[in-house]
Each structure stands twice: as C-alpha cells, then as structure tokens.
Design an enzyme around this catalytic site. Structure first.
Site, PDB file in Angstrom:
ATOM      1  CB  CYS A 184      17.953  -1.485   5.046  1.00 34.96           C
ATOM      2  SG  CYS A 184      16.996  -2.060   3.638  1.00 34.96           S
ATOM      3  CB  CYS A 188      -9.792   0.037  -2.570  1.00 29.41           C
ATOM      4  SG  CYS A 188      -8.338   1.105  -2.733  1.00 29.41           S
TER       5      CYS A 188
END
Length: 381
Positions: A233, A290
């Site tokens: 950000c 996974c």
C-alpha cells in the site's frame, strides 16, 4: 463444570456456588429450561436474555434473520475470533464483530499508530499516534460492547509462532499485508483445523477466500509469494473505502462461519474491483500435493524471524546510504559483492526488498542467505 467449596457454614458454601454459577453465565451461554408433566415449560433461574446467553432486545434485528436466529446468536456469544493485523482491514472488521455479539476477540499486531495510517485505519485518531494499535483497537471495541472480552497482543505472525497465537480460536482473520504472515497463519490454521478468512487489497481490487484443510492458500499458490513481489500500500497507494469494504467482507464471512459453518468462499476466490464495480467468484480446486494439507514438510522460507541475531550470522544492510545514515543498525555491514561466507541475513527497512533479493540469491544456489522478517523497523521496534 465442577464447583467445590469449603466453608464452616453450609449456607455460605451454597451462596459461593451460586455466585460462581452466575459469573459463568455472564461469560458463556448457559441456559436451562424445565419441562413439566402437565406439558408446560419455562426458562428458570434468570431472565430470558440471560438464559439465552445474550441480550434479546439488543440483537433482535439479527435473531429475526433465518440464517442467524437464537441459536446463531448464542454461537456468536460463545465464539472466539482472532484478528491478526490491526491495520485497515482489522479496523474495519473488529467493530462489526464486536457489535454483532462475538463474545471474545483477540487482536494481534506489533505496530504503533503512525500519521499515514489515519486516513484508512479509522479506529485511530491524532491522539493515538505512537500508541500500540492493539491497545487502541481493543479500547474502541469495548466502547461498542462493554461485555466484550477484547484481548490485545503485541506480537508478529511468523512461522513457529502462529500456532500459539491462534490457540482456542473458532475463526482467524488474516488482516495483515504480508505474504509471509498469511502463509504462516495458513499453515497453523490447517494444522489446528481452524478456518482462516484471508483478504488482500491492491489499489481498488479486493481478493478474499477462506483457507482450511483440503483447500488452503498453498493449494492455490504452491510457490509461496515473497513480500515485495507485489507493490504494498505504501508503494501502490490505497483509499480507505477499499480497505473498509475488504474488512467488512471478512467480518461477514467470520459471522457466517460461526453461525452456519460454511461459505461459498470455502471453495472459491472472490475478486472484486471497486473501480468497475465488477465481481468474480472463481472456483478453487484441492491440490493433493499441497504440503500443508498433506502434512508434508513445508518448503524452507527465504524469510526468517529473529528476536536477536545469532552471533555466527552476518547481518547485511541492503538499504540506501541515506537510509542507513538516518537509522543505522548496530552490528550490520553494507551490501558487498560477493556476499560473506557463512549464514547471511539481509536487512532492509520493512523486509520486503530483502525478501525479494534473498529469494533471487537462493535461486542461484546460496541456500544460506535469508531476509530478516519485518526488517529494521521490527528489529528496533
């Protein structure tokens, strides 16, 4: 619950037991209903609201919803939500969960309030500058609901620590802005079989999903992204309303998980763009390879967390000369070519640049090079 009391007088022991029971009823949803042979029945021992475990009038607009009802509100009152990150997403989700009637909320973050936080982290104001975010956030949450158990924890989410941070939670919210924290939380939540509500923003785009065993973050992204590979950000920019919408989505999903145990985001990825007002729900598939879901070894991360740098490691500061001059780190040395032999820990201001550089160097074969989690800012507080 077994209550044992010792007293010279029976009445005093009885009164002590009643007191303990009443205190328990204030903290957890304890209710009792007697059924009589004539067919009538009634709640006893407390008012209807106390018996239900929540204030009936206060939550009347929620209990009328078919998906909530009395049983759903009781579940909320008995629930424990852990919010990791007291930034923009945490500031948006925390008030909604508190006001909705969640009984216990733990807020975890190690940062202090800065001036640049105020436009989007709306629980904080000018008077809160340099205070720990978790303390201010929990104070604000208690103002919304004085009975709320709000627990601030000054800490960081990283591999090796997350399991302890999320212990006892019914739902965990990932309100961080870090891939490192997100994947560490993912691994801990999969192991503990606690749903993780993950959300991330980039400019006007929101991405949200629920990670749990069988369909987690590593199922979707087998190669863990490194902090810095996508603009944060402070580089890309952000408007408060985007973060606000994202945090509201997380609160909605947490309430849904607590009351019903399921959500479309358990098997889908939500992509929403506020600029175009477009929304996409993309199906996700389990990944049987996974490592998090299968219990296999998690690939070694290029980022490590240290409270104190080991003496046999070389700390290399990759920041610009101006940055180093403004905030030097004792015991570090500037970047040089080639890197020193032995274990090397790269340091930048917040950890993102070091993470990207460490990942690239490791691809070249130097597996003893790592980045310091959180960078200089976290190391020096």
């Amino acid at each position: 619950v077994i209550i044992e009391t010792v007293s010279p007088h029976r009445q005093a022991a009885y009164d002590a037991s009643i007191y303990i029971i009443e205190e328990l009823k204030r903290r957890v949803p304890v209710w009792k209903k007697e059924h009589y042979v004539d067919g009538e029945s009634d709640w006893i021992g407390a008012s209807a609201g106390d018996s239900l475990g929540f204030d009936e009038e206060r939550y009347s607009r929620q209990t009328v919803l078919p998906d909530i009802g009395v049983s759903g509100q009781q579940k909320l009152a008995a629930s424990h939500v852990v919010i990791v990150g007291a930034g923009a997403l945490g500031c948006a989700s925390l008030p909604m969960l508190s006001a909705a009637g969640v009984g216990r909320i733990t807020v975890i973050d190690g940062d202090r309030v800065e001036l640049s936080n105020l436009p989007r982290q709306t629980l904080f104001g000018d008077a809160d500058l340099d205070r720990h975010k978790v303390h201010v956030a929990c104070e604000q949450a208690r103002r919304l609901k004085k009975e709320l158990t709000a627990e601030p924890k000054i800490d960081w989410a990283h591999q090796g620590k997350c399991s302890a941070l999320i212990e006892g939670a019914d739902v965990v919210l990932d309100c961080t802005d870090s891939f490192e924290a997100a994947f560490a939380l993912n691994d801990a939540c999969v192991t503990a079989e606690i749903p993780l509500v993950h959300c991330a923003i980039h400019r006007s785009e929101i991405r949200a999903l629920i990670a749990q065993k069988g369909m987690c973050l590593r199922c979707l992204w087998p190669d863990e992204p490194v902090d810095g590979c996508v603009e944060a950000c402070d580089q890309a920019g952000v408007l408060g309303p985007c973060a606000g919408v994202a945090g509201q989505i997380q609160a909605w999903e947490a309430i849904r998980l607590i009351t019903s145990g399921t959500s479309p985001l358990c098997s889908s990825l939500l992509i929403q763009d506020l600029d175009s007002h477009s929304s996409l729900l993309a199906a996700r598939e389990p990944n049987h390879a996974c490592p998090a879901c299968s219990g296999a070894a998690i690939p070694a991360s290029a980022v490590l967390h240290f409270e104190e740098i080991p003496k046999d490691w070389t700390l290399v500061d990759i920041r610009d000369e101006d940055e180093i001059a403004e905030s030097p780190v004792v015991g570090s040395q500037p970047l040089s070519e080639p890197l020193p032999a032995g274990p090397v820990l790269l340091l930048c201001e917040k950890g993102r640049r070091a993470a990207v550089m460490a990942a690239e160097i490791r691809k070249g074969g130097r597996t003893d090079v790592f980045a310091l989690s959180g960078g200089r800012k976290r190391l020096q507080g």
